[in-house]
Design an enzyme around this catalytic site. Sequence first.
Site, short mmCIF file in Angstrom:
data_model
loop_
_atom_site.label_atom_id
_atom_site.label_comp_id
_atom_site.label_asym_id
_atom_site.label_seq_id
_atom_site.Cartn_x
_atom_site.Cartn_y
_atom_site.Cartn_z
N CYS A 5 -48.09 -4.96 6.74
CA CYS A 5 -48.70 -6.28 6.89
C CYS A 5 -49.91 -6.08 7.56
O CYS A 5 -51.09 -6.60 7.01
CB CYS A 5 -47.59 -7.07 7.55
SG CYS A 5 -48.12 -8.80 7.82
N CYS A 37 -50.64 -7.99 4.21
CA CYS A 37 -50.95 -9.39 4.22
C CYS A 37 -52.03 -9.86 5.01
O CYS A 37 -53.11 -10.68 4.61
CB CYS A 37 -49.84 -10.03 5.00
SG CYS A 37 -48.27 -9.34 4.92
N LYS A 95 -55.40 -8.28 3.45
CA LYS A 95 -55.69 -9.10 2.12
C LYS A 95 -56.13 -10.34 2.22
O LYS A 95 -57.18 -11.06 1.58
CB LYS A 95 -54.52 -8.96 1.41
CG LYS A 95 -54.27 -9.67 0.28
CD LYS A 95 -53.57 -10.98 -0.09
CE LYS A 95 -52.62 -11.58 1.00
NZ LYS A 95 -51.12 -11.53 0.06
N TYR A 124 -47.88 -10.24 -7.69
CA TYR A 124 -48.87 -11.14 -6.89
C TYR A 124 -49.96 -10.34 -6.19
O TYR A 124 -51.01 -10.88 -6.30
CB TYR A 124 -47.85 -11.88 -5.58
CG TYR A 124 -47.48 -11.04 -4.40
CD1 TYR A 124 -48.24 -11.14 -3.18
CD2 TYR A 124 -46.40 -10.32 -4.50
CE1 TYR A 124 -48.13 -10.25 -2.48
CE2 TYR A 124 -45.98 -9.56 -3.49
CZ TYR A 124 -46.76 -9.42 -2.27
OH TYR A 124 -46.26 -8.59 -1.14
N GLU A 169 -53.80 -11.44 -6.75
CA GLU A 169 -54.66 -11.73 -5.63
C GLU A 169 -55.82 -10.84 -5.63
O GLU A 169 -56.92 -11.49 -5.28
CB GLU A 169 -53.65 -11.47 -4.24
CG GLU A 169 -52.61 -12.70 -4.19
CD GLU A 169 -51.66 -12.08 -2.75
OE1 GLU A 169 -50.89 -13.17 -2.56
OE2 GLU A 169 -51.70 -11.01 -2.48
N HIS A 174 -52.77 -40.52 3.37
CA HIS A 174 -53.93 -40.98 2.10
C HIS A 174 -55.19 -40.62 2.73
O HIS A 174 -55.59 -41.03 3.92
CB HIS A 174 -53.64 -42.05 1.68
CG HIS A 174 -54.47 -42.47 0.71
ND1 HIS A 174 -54.59 -42.05 -0.67
CD2 HIS A 174 -55.54 -43.56 0.40
CE1 HIS A 174 -55.55 -42.39 -1.38
NE2 HIS A 174 -56.19 -43.36 -0.69
N GLU A 209 -49.93 -36.06 -0.65
CA GLU A 209 -49.26 -37.31 -0.91
C GLU A 209 -48.37 -37.33 -2.34
O GLU A 209 -47.46 -38.09 -2.22
CB GLU A 209 -50.28 -38.32 -0.79
CG GLU A 209 -51.22 -38.57 -1.87
CD GLU A 209 -51.99 -39.66 -1.54
OE1 GLU A 209 -51.73 -40.97 -1.18
OE2 GLU A 209 -53.38 -39.43 -1.19
P1 FAD Z 1 -43.80 -2.09 6.74
O1 FAD Z 1 -44.61 -2.82 7.32
O2 FAD Z 1 -44.22 -1.27 5.48
O3 FAD Z 1 -43.57 -0.96 7.91
C1 FAD Z 1 -43.38 0.56 7.81
C2 FAD Z 1 -43.80 1.46 8.78
O4 FAD Z 1 -43.15 2.56 8.92
C3 FAD Z 1 -45.40 1.68 8.38
O5 FAD Z 1 -46.17 1.67 9.31
C4 FAD Z 1 -45.33 3.23 7.82
O6 FAD Z 1 -46.47 4.12 8.18
C5 FAD Z 1 -44.16 3.74 8.95
N1 FAD Z 1 -43.43 4.75 8.22
C6 FAD Z 1 -42.68 5.06 7.25
N2 FAD Z 1 -42.01 6.06 7.06
C7 FAD Z 1 -42.05 6.89 8.30
C8 FAD Z 1 -41.56 8.11 8.89
N3 FAD Z 1 -40.85 8.74 8.24
N4 FAD Z 1 -42.07 8.02 10.18
C9 FAD Z 1 -42.46 7.36 11.09
N5 FAD Z 1 -43.30 6.21 10.44
C10 FAD Z 1 -42.84 6.01 9.18
N6 FAD Z 1 -45.78 -10.31 2.69
C11 FAD Z 1 -45.99 -11.54 3.14
O7 FAD Z 1 -45.03 -12.13 3.60
N7 FAD Z 1 -47.16 -12.24 2.88
C12 FAD Z 1 -48.03 -11.52 2.30
O8 FAD Z 1 -49.14 -12.41 1.93
C13 FAD Z 1 -48.02 -10.32 1.86
N8 FAD Z 1 -49.00 -9.79 1.36
C14 FAD Z 1 -49.05 -8.35 1.12
C15 FAD Z 1 -50.25 -7.63 0.45
C16 FAD Z 1 -49.93 -6.30 0.17
C17 FAD Z 1 -51.14 -5.72 -0.45
C18 FAD Z 1 -48.89 -5.55 0.36
C19 FAD Z 1 -48.81 -4.14 -0.14
C20 FAD Z 1 -47.96 -6.33 0.87
C21 FAD Z 1 -47.77 -7.56 1.30
N9 FAD Z 1 -46.83 -8.17 1.89
C22 FAD Z 1 -46.91 -9.59 2.18
C23 FAD Z 1 -45.44 -7.60 2.25
C24 FAD Z 1 -45.25 -7.19 3.28
O9 FAD Z 1 -46.41 -6.25 4.04
C25 FAD Z 1 -44.02 -6.40 3.69
O10 FAD Z 1 -42.86 -7.15 3.16
C26 FAD Z 1 -43.79 -5.84 5.14
O11 FAD Z 1 -44.82 -5.32 5.76
C27 FAD Z 1 -42.48 -5.27 5.24
O12 FAD Z 1 -42.28 -4.57 6.76
P2 FAD Z 1 -41.34 -3.42 6.87
O13 FAD Z 1 -41.16 -3.48 8.35
O14 FAD Z 1 -40.24 -3.32 5.99
O15 FAD Z 1 -42.36 -2.10 6.44
#
Ligand code: FAD
Length: 465
Positions: free
Chosen positions: A44, A49, A52, A185, A189, A444, A449
């Site tokens: 994110c 997010c 982006k 999306y 985007e 308005h 609205e």
């Molecule tokens: P993540 O945020 O992906 O975090 C996982 C973390 O784990 C990462 O930092 C990674 O490096 C780390 N990691 C992975 N494996 C290991 C390991 N073995 N050891 C140590 N570290 C590790 N969501 C919205 O709500 N609104 C939006 O507008 C939106 N736009 C997006 C745009 C794009 C281009 C993308 C790709 C996603 C977007 N999302 C959006 C989705 C959102 O980013 C994800 O749903 C959210 O980040 C998920 O959170 P998470 O904690 O599951 O994983």
Amino acid sequence: MSDTYDYDLFVIGAGSGGVRAARLTALGGKRVAIAEEFRVGGTCVIRGCVPKKFMVMASEVSHALEIAEGYGWSFDNAQFDWPKFLEAKDVEIARLSGIYAANLGKAGVELVHGRAILKDAHTVAILDKSGAESRQITAEKILIATGGRPWKPESLPGIEHAITSEEAFHLPELPKRILIAGGGYIAVEFAGIFAGLGVETTLIYRGPNILRGFDDDVRAHLAGEIEKRGIKVILGCQHRSLEKTATGIVNHLENGMKLETDVVMFATGRIPYVADLGLSKAGVELNDEGAIKVDPYSKTTADNIWAIGDVTDRMNLTPVAIREAVAFHETVYRNNPQHFDYEAVATAVFSQPPVGVVGLTEAEARHSCSKGVDVYVTRFRPMKYAFTGSDERVLMKLVVDADTQRVVGVHIVGPDSPEMIQLAAIAVKAGLTKAQWDATCAVHPTMAEELVTLKEKQSQNTSAG
Ligand code: FAD
């Protein structure tokens, strides 16, 4: 608290879900560590997010300038400086990542830099950049929050020339021509971002229309509107191959078309990031789609291991990962079993124009409302465009359960729809009826609205049959 282990909780992945769970649990007095192999903040903050949205905002300025000219402003030689923008964006992303890391520290969470893999259900090995094991840590409980990764069709000839969203945030220069493959999306985007920045943009999607899963009126409306903004949309078609030439990349399409662009971006989906995580050694199973299998409380098939966020592929959104983290914490550490309620979660697509939706599509409602649905739709030109000659239209649609008269779906395409839908979601989540929406006095002159003044049903009470 158990002294048998180094930590009470070890979290793998410092993204949206992992950070929230780690902080809450440490603030509750537990010994918590979190591993991050890239940058704190996760998808994110670092490559999703947030960057982006900055790109969308940079891109939207060109449209704002067009509108401004209609209002009498003139701008001589307005220019966009891509490297300057990238630098400003990266400074802000670094600042936000720093805040996340600082907040972990303030809560008493130990941040472990490196890749964490499971050795068994209670042991995690930390790998350094070379892949060598630098440390072993034991924990009573483990939370997997490793997120997702972009997916590209690796068997497509020439696919190595294509980028994904991860690289799109750091292109050394703004391309003159881009082709984006995908209809979700992220594809839509980025098409809007590049088109707004003056890049000749083509969107190609193999399905019949963009934004699969969204309401059909939204899909049709948005496809038309993005074409008005200059994006060439090719539907029902996909790549045969990609070929690198001296002047660019030639996209060979299934319909025989050849299209040369400077950059090709594949936004063809994301997959849970579970590769080489050692899940089987810990007894953690995957489901048929390759996501970590969890129960409603986010517990995996291993008794002391939970998983939240994109790695479970339930609803891949930042606020959902955060809510799943809170529910995990309440369930496991506060004796207050909770699971997240996935109903009526509002979402936005930051296309240009953007989309805001909450609740059921018309098709879903027709399927689930036993006595049919009432549908209210309006399409109009926003007041803002009165002086611009733009024929861009806003779409607003309410889907109402004919039996209960509850508004079960709201679908908006148009300026500020992501902001509007957040508020509309309160009413949908609260189960308010159409009469209650109508009893709310309008503001308005606004676009919103229209949501409380929709009178004419588009179609009556047709049940799914
Ligand atoms: P993540 O945020 O992906 O975090 C996982 C973390 O784990 C990462 O930092 C990674 O490096 C780390 N990691 C992975 N494996 C290991 C390991 N073995 N050891 C140590 N570290 C590790 N969501 C919205 O709500 N609104 C939006 O507008 C939106 N736009 C997006 C745009 C794009 C281009 C993308 C790709 C996603 C977007 N999302 C959006 C989705 C959102 O980013 C994800 O749903 C959210 O980040 C998920 O959170 P998470 O904690 O599951 O994983």
